[in-house]
Design an enzyme around this catalytic site. Structure first.
Site, PDB file in Angstrom:
ATOM      1  N   LYS A 183       0.810  -1.218   0.000  1.00  0.00           N
ATOM      2  CA  LYS A 183       0.000   0.000   0.000  1.00  0.00           C
ATOM      3  C   LYS A 183       0.850   1.278   0.000  1.00  0.00           C
ATOM      4  O   LYS A 183       2.059   1.230   0.236  1.00  0.00           O
ATOM      5  CB  LYS A 183      -0.937  -0.030   1.212  1.00  0.00           C
ATOM      6  CG  LYS A 183      -1.973  -1.146   1.136  1.00  0.00           C
ATOM      7  CD  LYS A 183      -2.896  -1.099   2.341  1.00  0.00           C
ATOM      8  CE  LYS A 183      -3.969  -2.169   2.259  1.00  0.00           C
ATOM      9  NZ  LYS A 183      -4.888  -2.080   3.419  1.00  0.00           N
ATOM     10  N   PHE A 227     -16.219   3.792   6.185  1.00  0.00           N
ATOM     11  CA  PHE A 227     -14.808   4.089   5.919  1.00  0.00           C
ATOM     12  C   PHE A 227     -14.454   4.073   4.435  1.00  0.00           C
ATOM     13  O   PHE A 227     -13.300   4.314   4.071  1.00  0.00           O
ATOM     14  CB  PHE A 227     -13.903   3.105   6.673  1.00  0.00           C
ATOM     15  CG  PHE A 227     -14.079   1.661   6.266  1.00  0.00           C
ATOM     16  CD1 PHE A 227     -13.456   1.151   5.130  1.00  0.00           C
ATOM     17  CD2 PHE A 227     -14.862   0.808   7.027  1.00  0.00           C
ATOM     18  CE1 PHE A 227     -13.613  -0.179   4.759  1.00  0.00           C
ATOM     19  CE2 PHE A 227     -15.027  -0.525   6.665  1.00  0.00           C
ATOM     20  CZ  PHE A 227     -14.400  -1.015   5.528  1.00  0.00           C
ATOM     21  N   ARG A 268      -1.170 -14.408   4.489  1.00  0.00           N
ATOM     22  CA  ARG A 268      -1.929 -13.788   5.578  1.00  0.00           C
ATOM     23  C   ARG A 268      -1.163 -13.899   6.904  1.00  0.00           C
ATOM     24  O   ARG A 268      -1.182 -12.983   7.719  1.00  0.00           O
ATOM     25  CB  ARG A 268      -3.328 -14.386   5.660  1.00  0.00           C
ATOM     26  CG  ARG A 268      -4.109 -14.046   4.374  1.00  0.00           C
ATOM     27  CD  ARG A 268      -5.581 -14.303   4.471  1.00  0.00           C
ATOM     28  NE  ARG A 268      -6.241 -13.428   5.416  1.00  0.00           N
ATOM     29  CZ  ARG A 268      -6.530 -12.143   5.212  1.00  0.00           C
ATOM     30  NH1 ARG A 268      -6.189 -11.551   4.089  1.00  0.00           N
ATOM     31  NH2 ARG A 268      -7.163 -11.448   6.128  1.00  0.00           N
ATOM     32  N   THR A 314      -4.845  -7.199  10.886  1.00  0.00           N
ATOM     33  CA  THR A 314      -5.168  -5.954  10.182  1.00  0.00           C
ATOM     34  C   THR A 314      -4.727  -4.736  10.982  1.00  0.00           C
ATOM     35  O   THR A 314      -4.177  -3.787  10.431  1.00  0.00           O
ATOM     36  CB  THR A 314      -6.687  -5.885   9.904  1.00  0.00           C
ATOM     37  OG1 THR A 314      -7.055  -7.037   9.133  1.00  0.00           O
ATOM     38  CG2 THR A 314      -7.056  -4.637   9.142  1.00  0.00           C
ATOM     39  N   ARG A 318       2.914  -6.179   9.098  1.00  0.00           N
ATOM     40  CA  ARG A 318       2.174  -5.047   9.672  1.00  0.00           C
ATOM     41  C   ARG A 318       2.773  -4.591  11.001  1.00  0.00           C
ATOM     42  O   ARG A 318       2.801  -3.393  11.281  1.00  0.00           O
ATOM     43  CB  ARG A 318       0.698  -5.396   9.804  1.00  0.00           C
ATOM     44  CG  ARG A 318       0.012  -5.434   8.437  1.00  0.00           C
ATOM     45  CD  ARG A 318      -1.433  -5.810   8.548  1.00  0.00           C
ATOM     46  NE  ARG A 318      -2.116  -5.664   7.267  1.00  0.00           N
ATOM     47  CZ  ARG A 318      -3.088  -6.469   6.866  1.00  0.00           C
ATOM     48  NH1 ARG A 318      -3.493  -7.476   7.635  1.00  0.00           N
ATOM     49  NH2 ARG A 318      -3.665  -6.264   5.696  1.00  0.00           N
ATOM     50  N   HIS A 366      -2.130  -5.529   1.634  1.00  0.00           N
ATOM     51  CA  HIS A 366      -3.411  -6.220   1.472  1.00  0.00           C
ATOM     52  C   HIS A 366      -3.095  -7.597   0.928  1.00  0.00           C
ATOM     53  O   HIS A 366      -2.178  -7.752   0.122  1.00  0.00           O
ATOM     54  CB  HIS A 366      -4.308  -5.476   0.469  1.00  0.00           C
ATOM     55  CG  HIS A 366      -5.432  -6.328  -0.056  1.00  0.00           C
ATOM     56  ND1 HIS A 366      -6.645  -6.425   0.579  1.00  0.00           N
ATOM     57  CD2 HIS A 366      -5.503  -7.157  -1.137  1.00  0.00           C
ATOM     58  CE1 HIS A 366      -7.421  -7.267  -0.105  1.00  0.00           C
ATOM     59  NE2 HIS A 366      -6.745  -7.719  -1.147  1.00  0.00           N
TER      60      HIS A 366
END
Length: 141
Positions: free
Chosen positions: A11, A59, A87, A93, A104, A117
């Site tokens: 991202k 959102f 994942r 998340t 992350r 993502h």
């Protein structure tokens, strides 16, 4: 286990931090191969289409604005159990809940600017790959 393909986006927040290579290295070190990759600036229409399933959620506008705020890297990853493996590498998340050593936990700023993502199912992977890549753009290594 079967070889699968999954879709990944690095991202805008992670691209801006110049950690594309570090994230891709994590995929490769975990046995995933990059079989397609593009650096691109998403248009508003592309982001809205990709995230259409969230269009009724509060959102959505912020998500589209974030995903169009800078370039992204869209990738197809291939390997044994690729969806689950990706994942696991990404982590939760919310980076505050992500296990240490996950992408992350190490590179995300917030639940919104969360670095990556990844597809959550085979159906999602097929749809997401086809959204950004023609079949001729995905190779086998």
């Amino acid at each position: 286990m079967a070889v699968q393909r999954t879709f990944s986006i690095i991202k805008p927040d992670a691209v801006a931090k110049n950690v594309i290579g570090k994230i891709t290295t994590r995929f490769e070190d975990a046995g995933l191969r990059v079989v397609a990759s593009k650096l691109k600036q998403l248009s508003k229409a592309e982001a809205e289409g990709f995230y259409a399933e969230h269009s009724a959620r509060g959102f959505f506008g912020e998500l589209v604005a974030f995903m169009t705020s800078g370039p992204v890297v869209v990738q197809v990853l291939e390997g044994e159990n690729a969806i689950a493996r990706n994942r696991e590498l990404m982590g939760a998340t919310n980076p505050k809940e992500a296990a240490p050593g996950t992408i992350r936990a190490d590179f995300a700023e917030s639940i919104d600017a969360n670095a990556v993502h990844g597809s959550d199912s085979e159906a999602a992977a097929a749809r997401e790959i086809a959204y950004f890549f023609a079949a001729t753009e995905v190779t086998t290594r």
